[in-house]
Design a protein around this motif. Structure first.
Motif, short mmCIF file in Angstrom:
data_model
loop_
_atom_site.label_atom_id
_atom_site.label_comp_id
_atom_site.label_asym_id
_atom_site.label_seq_id
_atom_site.Cartn_x
_atom_site.Cartn_y
_atom_site.Cartn_z
N HIS A 40 8.48 7.47 12.32
CA HIS A 40 9.45 8.27 11.54
C HIS A 40 9.29 8.07 10.03
O HIS A 40 9.86 8.81 9.24
N PHE A 41 8.47 7.08 9.63
CA PHE A 41 8.18 6.88 8.21
C PHE A 41 6.95 7.67 7.75
O PHE A 41 6.69 7.76 6.55
N ILE A 42 6.18 8.20 8.69
CA ILE A 42 4.88 8.80 8.38
C ILE A 42 4.95 10.32 8.51
O ILE A 42 5.52 10.84 9.47
N ASP A 43 4.35 11.02 7.55
CA ASP A 43 4.35 12.48 7.56
C ASP A 43 2.98 13.07 7.86
O ASP A 43 2.87 14.10 8.51
N ILE A 213 6.22 4.85 -7.54
CA ILE A 213 7.64 4.89 -7.19
C ILE A 213 8.50 4.67 -8.43
O ILE A 213 9.47 5.39 -8.68
N ASN A 214 8.14 3.69 -9.24
CA ASN A 214 8.91 3.42 -10.45
C ASN A 214 8.72 4.51 -11.50
O ASN A 214 9.63 4.80 -12.28
N LEU A 233 5.87 0.04 2.37
CA LEU A 233 6.02 1.17 1.46
C LEU A 233 7.42 1.75 1.53
O LEU A 233 8.04 2.02 0.49
N GLU A 234 7.94 1.94 2.74
CA GLU A 234 9.29 2.50 2.85
C GLU A 234 10.32 1.54 2.27
O GLU A 234 11.32 1.96 1.68
N THR A 235 10.07 0.25 2.39
CA THR A 235 10.93 -0.75 1.78
C THR A 235 10.94 -0.59 0.26
O THR A 235 12.00 -0.66 -0.39
N GLN A 236 9.76 -0.33 -0.30
CA GLN A 236 9.67 -0.10 -1.74
C GLN A 236 10.42 1.17 -2.13
O GLN A 236 11.14 1.20 -3.15
N ARG A 237 10.25 2.22 -1.35
CA ARG A 237 10.91 3.49 -1.66
C ARG A 237 12.43 3.35 -1.65
O ARG A 237 13.13 4.04 -2.39
N ARG A 238 12.95 2.44 -0.83
CA ARG A 238 14.40 2.29 -0.68
C ARG A 238 15.00 1.28 -1.65
O ARG A 238 16.18 0.97 -1.56
N GLY A 239 14.18 0.77 -2.57
CA GLY A 239 14.70 -0.20 -3.53
C GLY A 239 15.00 -1.54 -2.91
O GLY A 239 15.87 -2.28 -3.40
N LEU A 240 14.28 -1.89 -1.85
CA LEU A 240 14.53 -3.13 -1.14
C LEU A 240 13.41 -4.15 -1.36
O LEU A 240 13.19 -5.04 -0.55
N ARG A 241 12.71 -3.98 -2.47
CA ARG A 241 11.69 -4.95 -2.89
C ARG A 241 11.94 -5.27 -4.35
O ARG A 241 12.39 -4.40 -5.11
N CYS A 242 11.65 -6.48 -4.75
CA CYS A 242 11.93 -6.92 -6.11
C CYS A 242 11.42 -5.93 -7.15
O CYS A 242 12.14 -5.56 -8.08
N GLU A 243 10.16 -5.49 -7.00
CA GLU A 243 9.53 -4.66 -8.02
C GLU A 243 10.13 -3.25 -8.11
O GLU A 243 9.93 -2.55 -9.09
#
Length: 256
Positions: A40-43, A213-214, A233-243
């Motif tokens: 569900h994360f992949i298009d 993303i940023n 990657l989805e974690t990054q997109r959701r703002g759930l990673r430090c960076e």
């Protein structure tokens, strides 16, 4: 229970905010297990390089991707090999037989003049969703920023659904230098006039993904993503990673 406010993500079937993975030979069984959790994360799934031509159980893999509402297509190298051998018509029939309705027109390995690519696209759009790639895999073959922008515009005007910016599966060509550093001035220039929703930025490493993303937002289109990196990657997109922690904090946000 969902309790965090996170950046809004587009939902499948997405027109933008795409995650396009590169399949470099994962087996059918492994793929099925991965897609059960992360499909569900992949298009989009690119069958990397020219690997589709010799992949065992290829039709089964294509049907599996479709089962999870993921669009499969063949890497541009297979198109270029077919063009080089004057077999584009046969290649088109090959894709139709597999049930693939996306085709990539690229010039990453051999030099196909822009006008020739535009002519091919005008024919291929009758039967396929066409995506084109800009940039070369050869680090010595450099384009000016104006050439990048002009080529992308012309390819979109010719009927391409998306244009891919070359980065290779290693992230060391096209929009990157040979050390994997992002050509930030080039990206800034491209974003001045072009619709980012129509560009798929090849970004195979988490560092490169975090930059886009940023710079653009959670719903940037990213390609050449490794299957094992989809959750990260989805974690990054959701703002759930430090960076990317603050991504979306100043935007309208909804629960996940």
């Amino acid at each position: 229970m969902d309790f965090l406010q996170l950046p809004i993500r587009t939902a499948k079937p997405r027109a933008y905010g795409l995650t396009s993975i590169i399949d470099t030979g994962i087996s059918y069984g492994e793929l099925k297990n991965m897609l059960k959790d992360y499909g569900h994360f992949i298009d989009v799934a690119k069958l990397g390089m020219g690997s589709a031509y010799i992949t065992p159980n290829l039709k089964d893999k294509i049907d599996l991707y479709k089962e999870f509402n993921i669009t499969p297509y063949c890497g541009g190298t297979l198109f270029e090999k077919s063009y080089f051998q004057n077999k584009v018509s046969e290649y088109s029939n090959y894709l139709k037989g597999l049930g693939i309705d996306w085709i990539e027109v690229s010039t990453g390995t051999i030099n196909i003049p822009l006008q020739e690519r535009l002519n091919l696209i005008s024919l291929l759009v009758k039967d396929f969703h066409v995506i084109a790639e800009v940039g070369s895999k050869d680090i010595h073959n450099q384009m000016s920023v104006s050439e990048w922008k002009n080529e992308i515009k012309l390819l979109l005007d010719a009927g391409c659904n998306y244009v891919i910016t070359e980065g290779r599966d290693s992230g060391t060509a096209g929009i990157y230098d040979q050390n994997g550093n992002i050509k930030t001035n080039l990206i800034s220039y491209l974003l001045e006039d072009l619709d980012y929703k129509k560009i798929i930025f090849e970004a195979p490493t988490p560092k490169q993904q975090m930059f886009f993303i940023n710079e653009i937002g959670s719903n940037v289109n990213l390609g050449n993503v490794k299957l094992n990196d989809v959750l990260v990657l989805e974690t990054q997109r959701r703002g759930l990673r430090c960076e990317t922690f603050y991504i979306g904090e100043q935007e309208s946000i909804l629960p996940i």
